[in-house]
Design a protein around this motif. Structure first.
Motif, PDB file in Angstrom:
ATOM      1  N   UNK A  17       0.816  -1.221   0.000  1.00 26.02           N
ATOM      2  CA  UNK A  17       0.000   0.000   0.000  1.00 26.02           C
ATOM      3  C   UNK A  17       0.840   1.258   0.000  1.00 26.02           C
ATOM      4  N   UNK A  18       2.032   1.144   0.506  1.00 27.70           N
ATOM      5  CA  UNK A  18       2.863   2.348   0.622  1.00 27.70           C
ATOM      6  C   UNK A  18       3.117   2.919  -0.770  1.00 27.70           C
ATOM      7  N   UNK A  19       2.954   4.191  -0.917  1.00 26.18           N
ATOM      8  CA  UNK A  19       3.241   4.808  -2.205  1.00 26.18           C
ATOM      9  C   UNK A  19       2.044   4.896  -3.117  1.00 26.18           C
ATOM     10  N   UNK A  20       0.935   4.240  -2.779  1.00 30.13           N
ATOM     11  CA  UNK A  20      -0.262   4.360  -3.609  1.00 30.13           C
ATOM     12  C   UNK A  20      -1.047   5.605  -3.208  1.00 30.13           C
ATOM     13  N   UNK A  21      -1.700   6.173  -4.183  1.00 26.42           N
ATOM     14  CA  UNK A  21      -2.500   7.378  -3.921  1.00 26.42           C
ATOM     15  C   UNK A  21      -3.740   7.002  -3.095  1.00 26.42           C
ATOM     16  N   UNK A  22      -4.007   7.810  -2.057  1.00 24.29           N
ATOM     17  CA  UNK A  22      -5.170   7.531  -1.195  1.00 24.29           C
ATOM     18  C   UNK A  22      -6.392   8.272  -1.726  1.00 24.29           C
ATOM     19  N   UNK A  23      -7.520   7.584  -1.739  1.00 23.93           N
ATOM     20  CA  UNK A  23      -8.767   8.263  -2.079  1.00 23.93           C
ATOM     21  C   UNK A  23      -9.681   8.203  -0.856  1.00 23.93           C
ATOM     22  N   UNK A  24      -9.740   9.308  -0.100  1.00 24.41           N
ATOM     23  CA  UNK A  24     -10.552   9.273   1.115  1.00 24.41           C
ATOM     24  C   UNK A  24     -12.025   9.514   0.813  1.00 24.41           C
ATOM     25  N   UNK A  25     -12.863   9.196   1.792  1.00 27.22           N
ATOM     26  CA  UNK A  25     -14.286   9.502   1.660  1.00 27.22           C
ATOM     27  C   UNK A  25     -14.543  10.953   2.029  1.00 27.22           C
ATOM     28  N   UNK A  26     -15.796  11.395   1.872  1.00 26.92           N
ATOM     29  CA  UNK A  26     -16.173  12.760   2.264  1.00 26.92           C
ATOM     30  C   UNK A  26     -16.173  12.860   3.784  1.00 26.92           C
ATOM     31  N   UNK A  27     -15.824  14.039   4.279  1.00 24.39           N
ATOM     32  CA  UNK A  27     -15.880  14.199   5.722  1.00 24.39           C
ATOM     33  C   UNK A  27     -17.331  14.295   6.199  1.00 24.39           C
TER      34      UNK A  27
ATOM     35  N   UNK B  21       1.006  -3.978  -6.732  1.00 19.81           N
ATOM     36  CA  UNK B  21       0.419  -5.317  -6.820  1.00 19.81           C
ATOM     37  C   UNK B  21       1.452  -6.367  -7.236  1.00 19.81           C
ATOM     38  N   UNK B  22       2.731  -6.007  -7.173  1.00 20.64           N
ATOM     39  CA  UNK B  22       3.730  -6.925  -7.722  1.00 20.64           C
ATOM     40  C   UNK B  22       3.825  -8.240  -6.945  1.00 20.64           C
ATOM     41  N   UNK B  23       3.340  -8.229  -5.700  1.00 20.03           N
ATOM     42  CA  UNK B  23       3.317  -9.476  -4.926  1.00 20.03           C
ATOM     43  C   UNK B  23       1.891  -9.979  -4.723  1.00 20.03           C
ATOM     44  N   UNK B  24       0.914  -9.304  -5.349  1.00 17.55           N
ATOM     45  CA  UNK B  24      -0.493  -9.549  -4.998  1.00 17.55           C
ATOM     46  C   UNK B  24      -0.938 -10.957  -5.379  1.00 17.55           C
ATOM     47  N   UNK B  25      -1.712 -11.563  -4.487  1.00 18.99           N
ATOM     48  CA  UNK B  25      -2.295 -12.884  -4.724  1.00 18.99           C
ATOM     49  C   UNK B  25      -3.741 -12.728  -5.177  1.00 18.99           C
ATOM     50  N   UNK B  26      -4.080 -13.462  -6.231  1.00 12.13           N
ATOM     51  CA  UNK B  26      -5.479 -13.461  -6.676  1.00 12.13           C
ATOM     52  C   UNK B  26      -6.231 -14.509  -5.866  1.00 12.13           C
TER      53      UNK B  26
END
Lengths: 607, 424
Positions: free
Chosen positions: A207-217, A325-330
């Motif tokens: 997750x580190x380095x990915x852009x965060x998309x937060x919800x509305x406050x 996702x380079x280590x991501x498991x499906x």
């Protein structure tokens, strides 16, 4: 067992909404599903709402439906889309915890008094040309009306690469016998395709380095009965495909069932698979992917944007080319599903099958896609199956727009709601859905006490504040920052001016007071008033034409002045009203006038 | 539909009067009028004696032409009776038709049936009525251009452009949250530029409206001046010349004299309000007020008063005939200087209605709809809120659709067709 009035087949979004709508009208309802565990399942993305879709959920809620409440209870991230654009096109959306959502739906179904029957429906019971019940694996169930919401299970085939399996959702059986029965009715049947992405294990994502998309406050809820969130709120993340991803896809494209020609169904243009994106827009350096959690205590991540039916090994390879996702498991591979749908032009405007009265169809079986579209159809079918006569119209709801589009034009790809489908969208807003529909719901008898009292309070407040704004004058000098001609205007008129907001009006007239939701609705009304009034004559014209009935079984070929081409188009569309005929594509004004003249003469003859 | 009939040519007395019958049984009805002589072959003229089927009384000897539907003007069976243009003959034939079950047509009913049977679109139907009423070359050109669907083709081009602009705007609204959509801001800037350009083109079509309406309604020329300067003599003199068209037109009051002129192919109406007098009768007073207003709003005033632009009675003053210093010297009594007046008027008319491309927008209904579309397009081009810009684009397409009758058949029917003269 008490005699059943309405039998609903299928417990997805259309089925649950239909069952509850019928039950709210007092009908005894049997909801038949393969398994109780399937009630309220979200088979694709873990989100409810969006542009156009959020409007539908708000409208279902205004009729006291269940989708909005279940989504609010399960909401783990709320966002109001198009916040920076006009209020007419703002749509609420929520990430929902899959398990909480299903539980919420199950609870609401139980509270509404619907009987759930676990069985496979094998056939319809048809008597005297009417549908009177269903045959099931546990015996026949008889009732006055049947609502069929079989989703993608009719003739469903799953595709993952070279593999093909019969079924509507991975791990479940398709209802092919019922499909044969419907085919025997010689209904017009079409074939469509949809797909879903591979699900990923959250613990294997970097997750580190990915852009965060937060919800509305400040969350915007679906239900006007919801006052606060029920669960902790979470973030989503954004990543992108890379050139490496595109290379993987291109080199394996011959193994895609779509490109190898093994899929005949038509997929949605607005929700293409990742292989489609790459093949059609390959010059792009990357396509956005939203990483959406499927739940609070769920390790599954839904990567929104890479729907695919490529072979399993290709899916694994392409996922690993994506940043984070380079280590991501499906956990579960993506797949495409092909399924049968009934051409909705075979339905009347209550979604009842013209060829078989007593049978209503709702949801994906009608060629739509999306939970919200399904639920809205379930509402219409359920209310009408239970004996209410409710034909929503284009001028007062997105539900009306959708039903009219479906029964008039049919579908050429899975039908999804957009705000641009609603020509009167300035008046069809998410914020005023209750004011547009709850009164109708009260008249029909499908609205409970709690909502009735919330609605009465809010509509009185909206009326009061509108009146005060229209009656209160304010000189331009009280609004020094607003550019104007210096005239004195009512607050209602000032609200149209760019830069004028509630705080400004309240500062100038401190006695003004209202709840934020009331302020929002009234100020938006004031802002759009000029445009809405201009549309009034269009609205009146549409309502007038929709009130001119075209009798069922009209022999269009026998109408003088109608060319063969026009008669054929009308015959195919089977319009129920002059208004609907006018919306049939390719119908000329001359043809309409000939139809109108003929209808008038029939009336004169009858009178 | 039930058979209808009407006199389709000008009012008798005239050389020939054409009575037209359309509808189910039109052929049967006329067959009864011609009895044993039988009907001529379709679309071929045949001379027949017309007799009343009951009294046996001879009505007229007339040319009979049959047009079997659907390949007729109305799309129905149509018969034309070319009778002698006497009031008595026409009345007798019409009575016999009524006795045989046909009914007199309502204003515009023939055209309405043609429209209803898909033979005409709305702008073409309007053009047809104009063509029938056309008295001059420019009117005919314009009506023919319209009948050919000129405005319709333009409106359809504009509409398809609006559709693609709408698509750009809507994409930014319905897909703003999804990945990979074209940049919303760029899209709306592009849309605004296209809208501005479209606005310019619609505006230039709309700019033809004054000329178009002038062609359609004719130019108006008023003759003014104190009593006894020779206004009536001048009118009478002009009325007897080649430029005048003898048409029976009722003026707003019987005291207004109107003469229709053909000035180098441009239609004009010459008004003399000399007979207007003061009155106590409120109805007549209203009529007079309107006549004065009409004269006051004339496109040109020929002022015979002192210092006016027309100087009469040069036979008495001995001045030279012809134009001099922007004034016209003539004698209504002798006709001296009348040629110069005609030349002068024709030059003026040619400036008012330039030749070349016929105007696109030719009547008030079209002007209102094109004007509405234009203001919606301009508003949309200026509107920063893409939702409201899209609303403007939608409103403009609806207006253009209504222009050719694409949106609403019902509303326009009554309004358009009631303006037609009987039988046209």
């Amino acid at each position: 067992m008490t005699p059943i009035d309405v039998i609903v087949v299928g417990a997805g979004h259309a089925g649950c909404e239909a069952a509850c709508a019928a039950a709210r009208l007092g009908a005894h309802v049997a909801l038949v599903t393969f398994s109780k565990d399937n009630i309220g399942q979200m088979s694709c993305n873990p989100a409810i709402g969006g542009l156009g879709k959020g409007h539908l959920v708000r409208e279902v809620d205004a009729m006291d439906g269940i989708m909005g409440r279940a989504a609010d209870q399960a909401g783990i991230q709320f966002r109001l889309l198009n916040r920076s654009r006009g209020p007419a096109v703002q749509g609420p959306r929520a990430q929902a915890d899959r398990r909480l959502y299903a539980r919420g739906v199950r609870d609401l179904v139980a509270q509404t008094g619907v009987s759930v029957v676990e069985a496979e429906v094998t056939d319809l019971i048809v008597e005297g040309g009417k549908c009177r019940g269903v045959e099931t694996s546990v015996g026949p169930i008889r009732g006055a009306a049947v609502v069929l919401t079989s989703g993608t299970f009719l003739g469903g085939i799953l595709h993952i690469g070279e593999e093909q399996t019969a079924g509507g959702r991975v791990g479940e059986l398709g209802a092919s016998r019922l499909s044969d029965r419907l085919r025997a009715l010689s209904l017009p049947i079409g074939r469509l395709k949809t797909g879903t992405p591979p699900r990923l294990d959250a613990r294997t994502i970097d997750w580190a380095g990915l852009e965060i998309q937060p919800g509305d406050s400040e969350p915007s809820f679906f239900s006007s009965l919801t006052i606060m969130t029920s669960t902790p709120q979470v973030d989503c993340y954004i990543t992108r495909t890379t050139q490496a991803t595109h290379d993987v896809i291109r080199s394996a494209i011959h193994r895609s069932p779509m490109y190898a020609g093994r899929i005949e169904g038509v997929g949605p243009r607005y929700c293409p698979s990742v292989e489609d994106k790459v093949m059609r827009f390959g010059d792009r350096d990357g396509h956005q992917i939203f990483l959406e959690p499927e739940g609070l205590n769920d390790r599954l991540i839904y990567p929104n944007g890479i729907s695919t039916s490529l072979p399993r090994d290709v899916q694994e390879a392409l996922v690993r080319t994506i940043p984070g996702l380079d280590q991501a498991q499906i956990v579960q591979h993506g797949y495409a599903v092909e399924y049968d749908h009934v051409d909705p032009r075979a339905l009347d405007s209550t979604l009842q099958l013209k060829a078989l009265p007593g049978l209503w169809l709702a949801g994906q079986i009608n060629g739509t896609t999306g939970y919200e579209e399904a639920a809205a159809q379930g509402l219409v079918a359920g209310l009408n199956a239970a004996g209410a006569r409710w034909v929503p119209d284009r001028t007062s709801s997105y539900i009306g727009v959708m039903v009219d589009d479906l029964v008039t034009h049919g579908v050429s790809e899975p039908y999804r709601m957009f705000t641009s489908r609603a020509e009167f969208r300035l008046r069809l807003r998410a914020d005023n859905s209750d004011l547009r529909l709850t009164g109708t719901g009260l008249d029909l008898g499908c609205v409970g006490h709690e909502r009735a009292s919330v609605f009465r309070g809010r509509s009185a407040e909206v009326a009061r504040l509108s009146r005060e704004l229209k009656e209160t004058q304010l000189p331009a000098s009280s609004l020094p920052t607003v550019r104007s001609d210096g005239a004195t205007r009512t607050l209602w008129e000032w609200a149209r001016f760019p830069g004028v907001d509630w705080n400004m009006l309240q500062a100038a007239r401190p006695q003004l007071e209202a709840a934020p939701d009331v302020v929002e609705t009234v100020l938006t009304d004031a802002r759009y008033a000029v445009y809405v009034e201009r549309q009034d004559s269009d609205v009146a014209r549409l309502r007038r034409d929709d009130s001119v009935i075209v009798p069922r079984g009209t022999d269009f070929a026998g109408i003088p002045g109608l060319s063969n081409e026009m008669a054929e188009r009308l015959l195919k569309a089977q319009p129920e009203t002059l208004g609907q005929a006018s919306r049939v594509r390719g119908i000329s004004p001359a043809a309409l006038t000939a139809l109108l003249a003929w209808l008038r003469r029939q009336q004169d003859v009858a009178a | 539909m039930e058979p209808i009939h009407a006199l389709s040519s000008g009012l008798p007395p005239s050389g020939v009067a054409v009575v037209r019958i359309s509808g189910d049984g039109a052929f049967e009805i006329v067959r009864k009028l011609v009895a044993s002589q039988g009907l001529p072959a379709p679309r071929a003229a045949g001379l027949r004696r017309l007799a009343h089927p009951v009294s046996g009384q001879l009505l007229d000897k007339a040319l009979v032409i049959t047009f079997p539907g659907p390949h007729s003007f109305t799309g129905e069976d149509v018969v034309e009776l070319h009778c002698h243009g006497s009031v008595a003959v026409v009345a007798g034939v019409q009575q016999a038709l009524a006795d045989l079950g046909s009914r007199p047509a309502e204003p515009g009913e023939f055209t309405r049936r043609a429209f209803e049977s898909g033979r005409l679109d709305l702008t073409q139907a309007e053009a047809l009525s104009d063509l029938i009423a056309a008295e001059t070359e420019s009117q005919r050109d314009q009506a023919l251009a319209q009948a050919g669907g000129r405005l319709r083709m333009l409106a359809e081009t504009w509409r398809s452009e609006l559709v693609s602009i709408a698509a750009e705007l809507e994409a930014g609204l319905d897909f703003s949250d999804e990945a990979d959509v074209a940049d919303g801001l760029a899209a709306s800037t592009r849309a605004r530029d296209t809208l501005a350009d479209l606005g310019t083109r619609i505006a230039s079509a709309l700019a033809t409206a004054p000329v178009g309406e002038r062609v359609r309604n004719g130019l108006t020329i008023a003759i003014t001046g104190p009593p006894n300067v020779g206004k009536s003599s001048l009118i009478n003199r002009l009325a007897r010349r080649d430029v005048a068209i003898v048409t029976p037109v009722a003026g707003t009051t019987r005291d207004v004299i109107e003469v229709h002129l053909d000035l180098a192919g441009r239609p004009a109406t010459l008004l003399d309000t000399a007979g207007l007098r003061d009155t106590d009768d409120p109805v007549e007073a209203e009529g007079i007020a309107r006549a004065r207003a009409r004269a006051a709003s004339a496109d040109l005033v020929l002022d015979l008063g002192p210092g006016g632009n027309v100087v009469n009675r040069i036979d008495e003053s001995g001045e030279a005939a012809g134009e001099q210093g922007g004034r016209l010297f003539l004698s209504a009594l002798t006709g001296d200087g009348l040629d110069a007046l005609e030349t002068w008027l024709s030059a003026w008319a040619a400036r008012q209605i330039p030749s070349g491309e016929p105007p696109v927008v030719t009547n008030a209904r079209q002007r209102a709809l094109v004007g509405y579309a234009l203001s919606a397009v301009r508003e949309a081009a200026e509107e920063p809120d893409p939702v409201l810009a899209a609303e403007g684009v939608r409103a403009a397409s609806v207006a253009l659709g209504r222009l050719t009758g694409q949106i609403d058949p019902e509303e326009i029917l009554g309004a358009i067709f009631s303006r037609f003269c009987i039988g046209k």
